[in-house]
Design an enzyme around this catalytic site. Structure first.
Site, short mmCIF file in Angstrom:
data_model
loop_
_atom_site.label_atom_id
_atom_site.label_comp_id
_atom_site.label_asym_id
_atom_site.label_seq_id
_atom_site.Cartn_x
_atom_site.Cartn_y
_atom_site.Cartn_z
CG HIS A 1 -7.03 0.04 14.83
ND1 HIS A 1 -6.95 1.03 14.97
CD2 HIS A 1 -5.38 0.20 13.67
CE1 HIS A 1 -5.48 1.52 14.79
NE2 HIS A 1 -5.47 1.14 13.45
CG ASP A 38 -5.04 -1.03 9.55
OD1 ASP A 38 -4.89 -1.03 11.31
OD2 ASP A 38 -5.20 0.29 10.44
CG ASP A 44 -2.51 4.71 12.64
OD1 ASP A 44 -2.49 4.37 11.42
OD2 ASP A 44 -3.49 2.87 13.04
CG HIS A 45 -0.63 0.72 10.79
ND1 HIS A 45 -1.08 -0.23 11.42
CD2 HIS A 45 -1.34 1.66 10.93
CE1 HIS A 45 -2.35 -0.76 11.58
NE2 HIS A 45 -2.76 1.40 10.56
CG HIS A 71 -1.71 0.36 6.06
ND1 HIS A 71 -1.50 -0.61 7.38
CD2 HIS A 71 -2.00 0.91 6.10
CE1 HIS A 71 -2.38 -0.59 8.18
NE2 HIS A 71 -2.90 0.66 7.71
CG HIS A 77 -3.12 4.50 7.32
ND1 HIS A 77 -3.90 3.81 6.26
CD2 HIS A 77 -3.12 5.35 6.00
CE1 HIS A 77 -5.01 4.25 5.94
NE2 HIS A 77 -4.11 5.14 5.49
CG HIS A 92 -7.10 0.38 5.56
ND1 HIS A 92 -7.28 1.07 5.99
CD2 HIS A 92 -5.88 0.78 5.82
CE1 HIS A 92 -7.65 1.69 6.58
NE2 HIS A 92 -6.25 1.28 6.61
FE FE Z 1 -4.47 2.13 11.38
ZN ZN Z 2 -4.77 1.84 8.39
#
Ligand code: FE
Ligand code: ZN
Length: 243
Positions: A173, A135, A62-63, A58, A60, A116
């Site tokens: 995570h 996530d 952090d991805h 996805h 985000h 998410h």
């Molecule tokens: Fe994440």
């Molecule tokens: Zn995420």
């Protein structure tokens, strides 16, 4: 049957995991998401692997935040959800629910799992009994509903729960202990959950990951897998947000 793929997992940032998947036969290597490019580069160098593909779950940061750096460095092609092409940097190959592609002789199946985010996909490799779930779900938890509805998340978790029990779920995570604390407020008498938490605590005490988990383990202990309806899932998600 193709030779098994190697999966290498390592921590990024505070609680993210980076993943590399590699074929010792063809030399092809993919990373699942791009949390922290420096750590991914170190992991590749440590293994002497060359990055050929980036598989985004996805959009985000952090991805997908490291996409361009890794793409430019290795010439890796970026796969991700077509519905999110405006938000995934450097996207080359647009994927949608039901798509599949071959990686080093292994078929990789794409499932859209909105909740998410809207354009969230997971990568399922039946020959490896493995799914990279981003996530969407975590050990004993699920992703926050930033963009989707409880109905969407209920359906997305249903797709994951329908995979074979021994499928390994690589979530993005390390949230297990805090998820488990909350899960115990939902089902304090669930012996499978109590046992799961004891094992998870012992692993974290030794600084070991609790990822991957499995479909079977989550079906027994994860309150979001165990919710009977979308409405119930929504209530549990709201309680978790305020926990
Ligand atoms: Fe994440
Ligand atoms: Zn995420």
């Amino acid at each position: 049957m193709s030779a098994p793929l190697d999966i290498h997992m390592f921590p990024c940032f505070w609680d993210n995991y980076g993943f590399l998947i590699h074929s010792p036969v063809t030399g092809e290597t993919a990373c699942i998401d791009t949390p922290e490019p420096d750590k991914i580069i170190l992991a590749l160098e440590g293994k002497d692997w060359q990055l050929s593909e980036i598989w985004n779950t996805h959009h985000h940061p952090d991805h997908a935040g490291g996409n361009m750096e890794l793409k430019n460095l290795y010439g890796a092609k970026v796969r991700g959800c077509g519905a999110d092409k405006s938000r995934i940097p450097g996207l080359d190959i647009e994927l949608a629910d039901g798509d599949s592609f071959m990686f080093a002789g292994h078929k990789v199946h794409i499932m859209e799992t909105p909740g998410h985010t809207i354009g969230h996909i997971i990568y399922y490799i039946p020959t490896m009994k493995t799914a990279f779930v981003g996530d969407t779900v975590f050990a004993l938890g699920c992703g926050r509903l930033f963009e989707g509805t409880p109905e969407q998340m209920y359906e997305s978790i249903g797709k994951i729960a329908a995979l074979p029990d021994d499928t390994k779920l690589y979530c993005a995570h390390e949230y297990t202990l805090s998820n488990g604390k909350f899960a115990l407020t939902v089902e304090p008498d669930n012996q499978d959950l109590i046992n799961y938490m004891e094992e998870a605590k012992a692993r974290r005490d030794q600084n070991l990951p609790t990822v991957p988990t499995s479909v079977a383990a989550e079906k027994k202990a994860n309150p979001f897998f165990r919710a009977a309806t979308a409405k119930q899932l929504g209530k549990i998600r709201k309680a978790k947000d305020n926990f």
